[in-house]
Design a protein around this motif. Structure first.
Motif, short mmCIF file in Angstrom:
data_model
loop_
_atom_site.label_atom_id
_atom_site.label_comp_id
_atom_site.label_asym_id
_atom_site.label_seq_id
_atom_site.Cartn_x
_atom_site.Cartn_y
_atom_site.Cartn_z
N THR A 41 0.83 -1.21 0.00
CA THR A 41 0.00 0.00 0.00
C THR A 41 0.86 1.26 0.00
O THR A 41 0.53 2.25 -0.67
CB THR A 41 -0.93 0.01 1.23
OG1 THR A 41 -1.70 -1.20 1.25
CG2 THR A 41 -1.87 1.20 1.20
N GLU A 42 1.96 1.25 0.75
CA GLU A 42 2.82 2.44 0.82
C GLU A 42 3.36 2.82 -0.56
O GLU A 42 3.52 4.00 -0.88
CB GLU A 42 3.98 2.20 1.78
CG GLU A 42 3.57 2.09 3.25
CD GLU A 42 2.95 0.75 3.58
OE1 GLU A 42 3.01 -0.16 2.72
OE2 GLU A 42 2.38 0.61 4.68
N GLU A 43 3.64 1.83 -1.38
CA GLU A 43 4.15 2.11 -2.72
C GLU A 43 3.07 2.72 -3.61
O GLU A 43 3.35 3.58 -4.45
CB GLU A 43 4.70 0.82 -3.35
CG GLU A 43 5.92 0.28 -2.62
CD GLU A 43 6.33 -1.10 -3.12
OE1 GLU A 43 7.48 -1.46 -2.93
OE2 GLU A 43 5.47 -1.80 -3.69
N LEU A 44 1.82 2.30 -3.40
CA LEU A 44 0.71 2.90 -4.15
C LEU A 44 0.52 4.36 -3.73
O LEU A 44 0.27 5.23 -4.58
CB LEU A 44 -0.58 2.11 -3.92
CG LEU A 44 -1.84 2.65 -4.59
CD1 LEU A 44 -1.68 2.69 -6.11
CD2 LEU A 44 -3.06 1.80 -4.21
N ILE A 45 0.63 4.64 -2.45
CA ILE A 45 0.51 6.02 -1.96
C ILE A 45 1.61 6.89 -2.55
O ILE A 45 1.37 8.01 -3.02
CB ILE A 45 0.56 6.04 -0.42
CG1 ILE A 45 -0.67 5.33 0.17
CG2 ILE A 45 0.63 7.48 0.09
CD1 ILE A 45 -0.61 5.17 1.67
N SER A 46 2.83 6.37 -2.54
CA SER A 46 3.96 7.12 -3.11
C SER A 46 3.76 7.41 -4.59
O SER A 46 4.05 8.52 -5.06
CB SER A 46 5.25 6.33 -2.89
OG SER A 46 6.34 7.00 -3.47
N LEU A 47 3.23 6.43 -5.32
CA LEU A 47 2.97 6.63 -6.74
C LEU A 47 1.93 7.73 -6.97
O LEU A 47 2.08 8.59 -7.83
CB LEU A 47 2.50 5.32 -7.37
CG LEU A 47 2.01 5.39 -8.81
CD1 LEU A 47 3.16 5.81 -9.73
CD2 LEU A 47 1.43 4.06 -9.25
N CYS A 48 0.85 7.72 -6.18
CA CYS A 48 -0.22 8.71 -6.35
C CYS A 48 0.27 10.11 -5.97
O CYS A 48 -0.17 11.11 -6.55
CB CYS A 48 -1.43 8.32 -5.51
SG CYS A 48 -2.30 6.87 -6.14
N LYS A 49 1.16 10.19 -5.01
CA LYS A 49 1.71 11.50 -4.66
C LYS A 49 2.52 12.07 -5.81
O LYS A 49 2.51 13.28 -6.06
CB LYS A 49 2.58 11.37 -3.40
CG LYS A 49 1.78 11.22 -2.11
CD LYS A 49 2.71 11.17 -0.91
CE LYS A 49 1.92 11.09 0.38
NZ LYS A 49 2.80 11.01 1.57
N LYS A 50 3.25 11.21 -6.50
CA LYS A 50 4.02 11.67 -7.65
C LYS A 50 3.10 12.13 -8.79
O LYS A 50 3.35 13.13 -9.45
CB LYS A 50 4.93 10.55 -8.16
CG LYS A 50 6.10 10.23 -7.25
CD LYS A 50 6.94 9.11 -7.86
CE LYS A 50 8.12 8.77 -6.95
NZ LYS A 50 8.94 7.66 -7.52
N ALA A 51 2.03 11.37 -9.00
CA ALA A 51 1.14 11.66 -10.13
C ALA A 51 0.21 12.83 -9.86
O ALA A 51 -0.09 13.62 -10.76
CB ALA A 51 0.34 10.41 -10.49
N PHE A 52 -0.29 12.96 -8.60
CA PHE A 52 -1.32 13.95 -8.31
C PHE A 52 -0.85 15.06 -7.39
O PHE A 52 -1.65 15.90 -6.96
CB PHE A 52 -2.54 13.26 -7.68
CG PHE A 52 -3.18 12.24 -8.57
CD1 PHE A 52 -3.98 12.61 -9.62
CD2 PHE A 52 -2.95 10.88 -8.36
CE1 PHE A 52 -4.56 11.66 -10.45
CE2 PHE A 52 -3.53 9.93 -9.18
CZ PHE A 52 -4.33 10.32 -10.23
#
Length: 535
Positions: free
Chosen positions: A104-115
């Motif tokens: 889950t932490e990796e998904l959060i990090s990805l969304c922070k980069k994108a959004f």
């Protein structure tokens, strides 16, 4: 082996939790709502079923790190421009080579980069996903991660802040609340820059899921009243909430009354001033009108402009409102009572003039009054409901033409037109529409009793009205406070509006946690000259 021990063993073996969950039997008839209960395709199908394959529902399968990713949103309420700008980067092949999604932490990090700095929230059940989508968020679910993530991307289509339409002032702020809850909160915070200004959130309405905020200043608002308002909001169980009037009926005391027990306003400065006094505001998403509680009788004769004008002028205008309330309430019934029973109360000259005007009128005074009052109420409603370009013309021209024609036809007398006109104008003086509506209804009851008992009937209704007002409570506060019971310290802001430096304490009836409001000793004195004499 017990389920708890099994979970512990799975953690040691680093086996995915959703693989184990599908093997754990649920109770008979119980539906597991967690995301991990569904496979990737099942989750997509379940969400499409939940939204009934609505025309604006979108569920798109993309790929991130060679894993299936489900993008869910409602096209009608999200900011599609921002969505089109950000999602291509999220699903780009270059980004897929740089990220690895296993936790889950990796998904959060990805969304922070994108959004960027967009608000996000982790979701663990299908119901949470549906609620987030309905609130204007986009939801991303990845097949190897047991939690979905929502990104707030609600559309900002809303009416711009403009002058209030129902509570206008000559001197004072010109901004008013709109239908956006966040904008309304910001308008209050711009006036009260205090970290103790709190807003508590409630979701009310099973079908509408309406956001409701309760605002107060901690350290000023009485804790007992605050807890009572909080409890009443929590107990509301309805299918839909669309306007503050729905909330008002559900939280005010269960008393059969035509008088409003909560003050409604669309002025941010009025809300800010009442919060400083120790009251509580209730803001509802989708309406510019909010509620202020507790409310007492004298609050409906006060407006914010009273405190922007010199105190003598503010006092005079307040007297005008009290006088207009009595004129609007009593004039038609006094007319009926005098012409029916008490001719001796009129001077002889005036009495002869009235009799001469009514010689050709075929109806008694009570029928004459009811005809004109009902006609005027119809014209009032027509003027409000019709388009604005013709509404004023209908209300003004219609009243003039119909009144003049009725007088010439001998249906009513000219004095009756004067009585109804004075009554209507006085009724418009009331600052709060709901309170003016209460006096309109009570006026018909007074007319009826005046026809039966004359002025004695009018007095009887007034005594009953005062007794009824004395019995009312608004969240435990007597409705006639601070008049009954009489609080001498609060009389500085009832019939008179004293200077600011003289109103040092908050109203006693609100039982505020902090009483002091003004810390100046007195008004400034004129400067002295070098010789010691005043200029």
């Amino acid at each position: 082996m017990s389920p708890i021990k099994s979970i512990r063993s799975l953690r040691k073996k680093k086996i995915r939790f959703d693989e184990f969950l599908n093997d754990v039997p649920t109770q008979k008839g119980e539906k597991n709502n967690e995301i991990t209960h569904f496979s990737f395709q099942e989750l997509k199908s379940e969400l499409e079923i939940s939204f009934g394959k609505s025309a604006d529902f979108r569920s798109v399968i993309e790929e991130i790190d060679h894993k299936g990713a489900l993008l869910i949103y409602l096209e009608s309420i999200v900011d599609t421009k921002t969505l089109k700008e950000t999602t291509p980067y999220l699903f780009s092949s270059r980004l897929n080579e740089e990220v690895h999604l296993n936790f889950t932490e990796e998904l959060i990090s990805l969304c922070k980069k994108a959004f960027g700095g967009a608000d996000y929230q982790l979701l663990g059940t299908k119901d949470e996903i549906c609620r987030a989508v309905l609130n204007g968020s986009i939801v991303i679910a990845v097949e190897t991660i047991d939690q979905a993530i929502s990104i707030n991307m609600a559309s900002e289509d809303k009416r711009s802040v403009s002058e209030p339409s129902t509570q206008t002032v000559i001197r004072g702020p010109k901004d008013g609340f709109i239908e956006s809850l966040s904008t309304n909160v910001s308008l209050i915070r711009r006036r009260i820059r205090n970290q103790n200004l709190y807003f508590e959130s409630f979701i009310i309405g099973k079908d509408t899921q309406t956001s409701v905020y309760m605002g107060y200043i901690k350290g000023i608002a009485n804790e007992a009243i605050l807890q009572e308002v909080r409890n009443r909001l929590k107990k509301i169980k309805v299918s839909a909430i669309f306007e503050s009037g729905n909330i008002e009926e559900l939280i005010t005391d269960k008393t059969f009354t035509i008088f409003p027990l909560a003050l409604n306003t669309e002025r941010p400065d009025t809300v800010a001033a009442n919060l400083i006094e120790g009251k509580i505001v209730i803001l509802i998403d989708g309406t510019p009108f909010c509620l202020l509680v507790p409310a007492v009788f004298v609050n409906f004769f006060e407006i914010s402009e009273d405190y922007y004008q010199p105190f003598l002028l503010g006092t005079f205008l307040r007297w005008i409102r009290y006088l207009a309330f009595m004129i609007a309430l009593l004039t038609p019934s006094i007319y009926v009572g005098i012409l029916t029973f008490h001719h001796e109360l009129l001077p002889t000259t005036l009495l002869l003039s009235v009799i001469a005007q009514r010689q050709g009128v075929p109806f008694p005074a009570v029928v004459e009054v009811l005809i004109m009052e009902i006609t005027f109420e119809i014209l009032r409603e027509a003027g409000i409901r019709m388009p604005r370009t013709v509404g004023q013309m209908v209300s003004i021209v219609g009243a003039l033409v119909i009144g003049q024609a009725a007088a010439e036809a001998g249906i009513i007398s000219n004095i009756m037109i004067i009585v109804v006109a004075i009554t209507a104008i006085a009724n418009f003086v009331s600052p709060v529409y709901s309170f003016a509506s209460a006096s309109r209804l009570l006026r018909f009851l007074l007319i009826f009793f005046a026809y039966i008992l004359g002025l004695y009937g009018v007095l009887l209704v007034l005594v009953a009205m005062v007794a009824h007002l004395s019995s009312l409570r608004s969240f435990g506060v007597p409705y006639l406070s601070p008049i009954a019971p009489l609080v001498l310290e609060d009389q500085k802001d009832v019939f008179f509006r004293m200077p600011f430096w003289a109103m040092k304490k908050r109203p006693k009836y609100l039982r505020a946690e902090s009483e002091a409001k003004v810390f100046s000793e007195s008004s400034p004195s004129p400067p002295q000259t070098e010789g010691g004499n005043n200029d």
